[in-house]
Design a protein around this motif. Sequence first.
Motif, PDB file in Angstrom:
ATOM      1  N   GLN A   1     -18.598 -43.699  22.016  1.00  0.00           N
ATOM      2  CA  GLN A   1     -19.457 -43.044  23.009  1.00  0.00           C
ATOM      3  C   GLN A   1     -18.653 -42.098  23.894  1.00  0.00           C
TER       4      GLN A   1
ATOM      5  N   VAL B   1     -21.281 -39.000  25.296  1.00  0.00           N
ATOM      6  CA  VAL B   1     -22.518 -39.544  25.846  1.00  0.00           C
ATOM      7  C   VAL B   1     -22.252 -40.673  26.849  1.00  0.00           C
ATOM      8  N   LYS B   2     -20.977 -40.948  27.104  1.00  0.00           N
ATOM      9  CA  LYS B   2     -20.639 -41.945  28.125  1.00  0.00           C
ATOM     10  C   LYS B   2     -19.435 -41.460  28.906  1.00  0.00           C
TER      11      LYS B   2
ATOM     12  N   GLU C   1     -32.573 -39.300  31.564  1.00  0.00           N
ATOM     13  CA  GLU C   1     -31.904 -39.933  30.412  1.00  0.00           C
ATOM     14  C   GLU C   1     -30.581 -40.590  30.797  1.00  0.00           C
ATOM     15  N   ASP C   2     -30.266 -40.592  32.102  1.00  0.00           N
ATOM     16  CA  ASP C   2     -29.003 -41.160  32.567  1.00  0.00           C
ATOM     17  C   ASP C   2     -29.185 -42.631  32.924  1.00  0.00           C
ATOM     18  N   ASP C   3     -28.293 -43.460  32.389  1.00  0.00           N
ATOM     19  CA  ASP C   3     -28.392 -44.898  32.613  1.00  0.00           C
ATOM     20  C   ASP C   3     -27.063 -45.412  33.168  1.00  0.00           C
TER      21      ASP C   3
ATOM     22  N   GLU D   1     -24.203 -43.819  30.870  1.00  0.00           N
ATOM     23  CA  GLU D   1     -24.561 -43.511  29.487  1.00  0.00           C
ATOM     24  C   GLU D   1     -25.766 -42.573  29.498  1.00  0.00           C
ATOM     25  N   THR D   2     -25.772 -41.630  28.578  1.00  0.00           N
ATOM     26  CA  THR D   2     -26.899 -40.727  28.463  1.00  0.00           C
ATOM     27  C   THR D   2     -27.157 -40.436  26.989  1.00  0.00           C
ATOM     28  N   LYS D   3     -28.198 -39.694  26.694  1.00  0.00           N
ATOM     29  CA  LYS D   3     -28.560 -39.468  25.294  1.00  0.00           C
ATOM     30  C   LYS D   3     -27.911 -38.227  24.701  1.00  0.00           C
ATOM     31  N   ARG D   4     -27.600 -37.245  25.571  1.00  0.00           N
ATOM     32  CA  ARG D   4     -27.022 -35.989  25.083  1.00  0.00           C
ATOM     33  C   ARG D   4     -25.849 -35.595  25.966  1.00  0.00           C
TER      34      ARG D   4
ATOM     35  N   ASN E   1     -26.175 -33.495  29.178  1.00  0.00           N
ATOM     36  CA  ASN E   1     -26.763 -34.055  30.398  1.00  0.00           C
ATOM     37  C   ASN E   1     -25.733 -34.202  31.514  1.00  0.00           C
TER      38      ASN E   1
END
Length: 408
Positions: A319, A324-325, A349-351, A373-376, A379
Amino acid sequence: MSDFKTQARAAEQAMRDVFPATPLQRNVHLSERFGADIYLKREDLSPVRSYKIRGAMNAMRKQPDQELFVCASAGNHAQGVAFMCRHMGRRGVIFMPVTTPQQKIQKTRMFGGDNIEIHLVGDYFDVCLAAAQEWCAQEGGHFLSPFDDADVIEGQASIAVEIEEQLGKAPDHVLLPVGGGGMSAGVSSWFGEEVHSLFVEPDGGACLRAALAAGKPVPLDTVDTFVDGAAVGRIGDMPFDILKNVPLPDVLAISEDRICATIIEMLNVEGIVLEPAGALSVEALQDVRSWIRGKTVVCVTSGGNFDFERLPEVKERAQRYSGVKKYFILRLPQRPGALKEFLGILGPEDDIARFEYMKKSARNFGSVLIGIETKRPENFEQLFARLDAAGMTYTDITRDETLAQFVI
């Protein structure tokens, strides 16, 4: 046919009494991505889930009167020797680094049974190797090198014999993972100049590249043991004598984080379990994309002895590599509502994967360790732009390996 090819073919034929040829499988996913006919030589599907059984068997069958074999191994060679000791009714004494994944130690015990004993010595393979050689000199037996042995190299060349027979021709390119150099020397010797051999090493164990630069095998100052199947601090003398004229551009060094991304992809997309060394050749495809387009390519997936207790670390590194992280340290005002303001800056999408903060007395600001963590990957550009606009001070520590070792 040269004597080497004759012996390699004889070794391959002898192996059929012990195990069938490993599959050569065309991979549609990789072929479409790179615009080539890409095949995986699935050494991860051998009886010991690596190609090491080949060299061990060939060397041991040539010592019919020897009752005791001694070896040093980070895992896969140990399993090959253990399997053959039990199969042939010989005794084996196997030295392994203390840092060897438990999965490989347990499998070695399972394959060898009562025919073997295991000694765990040293943090690195080279320390383990010295201990094994010293024990063998004192106690006797035949020392079976994992790569610096002509019979072992000849046995590993049986991979190439099978590839040519299964494909019906020689491939245009073959990608070979390199540790101590035994397999890459054997396979490239079989194919010769007819096939473009490419040699793939982990950044933390690039001993072939170092040897080519120095004109002789040299010890690496440090070795990253993550790619344990290829984490060798010095290439073998015999393999280097075969590989000494390899052009430097044909030797590819791959970062450990990149390898993790391939392990995860092959597991999720193809259902193929590869250990870090087994993923080297597949990950290197993107580095030679322009060379292989429209060609027939074989990647040797050298092993699948993956300890699933390592999966969280592999996923984490993958990741971070793919973007994405990220981890960063945020300077947060110590006042009511400051955390709520930060949470409002996060995108949809941000976690938050990690959050560590302890309020400091008599200070206006406190430092927060945050993992997102995110998807793209893009971001994060937007997130950091919003943080800048809000006047927040932060430091991205994702690529700071020194800090990462302590906090990630």
